[in-house]
Design an enzyme around this catalytic site. Structure first.
Site, PDB file in Angstrom:
ATOM      1  CG  HIS A  30      -1.917  -1.062   1.276  1.00 41.07           C
ATOM      2  ND1 HIS A  30      -3.255  -0.848   1.047  1.00 41.07           N
ATOM      3  CD2 HIS A  30      -1.801  -2.393   1.508  1.00 41.07           C
ATOM      4  CE1 HIS A  30      -3.922  -1.978   1.142  1.00 41.07           C
ATOM      5  NE2 HIS A  30      -3.051  -2.943   1.422  1.00 41.07           N
ATOM      6  N   PRO A  31       0.500   2.291  -0.684  1.00 44.66           N
ATOM      7  CG  PRO A  31      -0.685   3.874  -1.923  1.00 44.66           C
ATOM      8  CD  PRO A  31      -0.699   2.429  -1.529  1.00 44.66           C
TER       9      PRO A  31
END
Length: 202
Positions: free
Chosen positions: A107-108
């Site tokens: 996930h960013p």
């Protein structure tokens, strides 16, 4: 009522009378047979699941409940029980311990949100998307060399490369590339392994 509907109802009444445990057992037997025919060079124990796009050289063994997806595995590597690996290129003579997790996507942390609705229009985990184009690479391939030992409950993040002969100690979290013939202990502390011969012919 047409004949096909009658047959369907008859089948359903028959299935409803069968204990769920037996149905599950039969499904497991059928899938085990499928694995044996689809991947004849692989020995897979009960509960193992392999995606159709996996590739194997000879002598690979999977422990119970191992899950492999989008993986390429070299000869005589083995996986202990309950490990899950995705999008991995794995060399020859590797030893993968129990409960190892690798390639489970990322996930960013630099976007407006870490939820896939804000960066991935086709992520199956999200039931909504606010964008139309992919804005973040969720899954990058993991490359694992030959003769690598990965200990129990280790976690390997996407995009990492692990060199030949490396050892990942139990419980380690690998977040960056590992040079050949290093031991990684205590969640990322690298110690050079000087006692191994790094001239193996794989």
């Amino acid at each position: 009522m047409d004949i096909s509907m009658r047959k369907f109802k008859l089948l359903m009444s028959f299935i409803e009378g069968i204990p769920r445990e037996i149905i599950a057992l039969n499904r497991g037997i059928a899938y085990s047979y499928y694995i044996k025919t689809r991947f004849p060079s692989v020995i897979a124990n009960a509960g193992s699941i392999i995606s159709d796009d996996c590739l194997f050289e000879e002598g690979v063994r999977l422990g119970e409940n191992v899950r492999l997806s989008h993986c390429k595995v070299g000869r005589y590597s083995y996986f202990a029980r309950d490990s899950q690996l995705s999008n991995c290129n794995i060399g020859r003579f590797c030893s993968i311990g129990a409960d190892v997790l690798a390639g489970l996507s990322m996930h960013p942390t630099h976007k407006v949100s870490t939820h896939p609705a804000f960066y991935s229009p086709n992520n199956p985990a999200s039931r909504i998307a606010f964008i139309k184009e992919q804005l973040f690479d969720e899954a990058s391939p993991i490359n694992i060399g030959n003769d690598v030992w990965i200990g129990t409950r280790s976690i390997i993040l996407d995009g990492v490369s692990i060199g030949d002969g490396a050892v990942i100690a139990a419980g380690a979290v690998v977040t960056k590339n590992i040079s050949p013939y290093k031991i990684i202990v205590d969640k990322g502390t690298a110690i050079i392994l000087v006692t191994r011969n790094n001239k193996g012919n794989w």
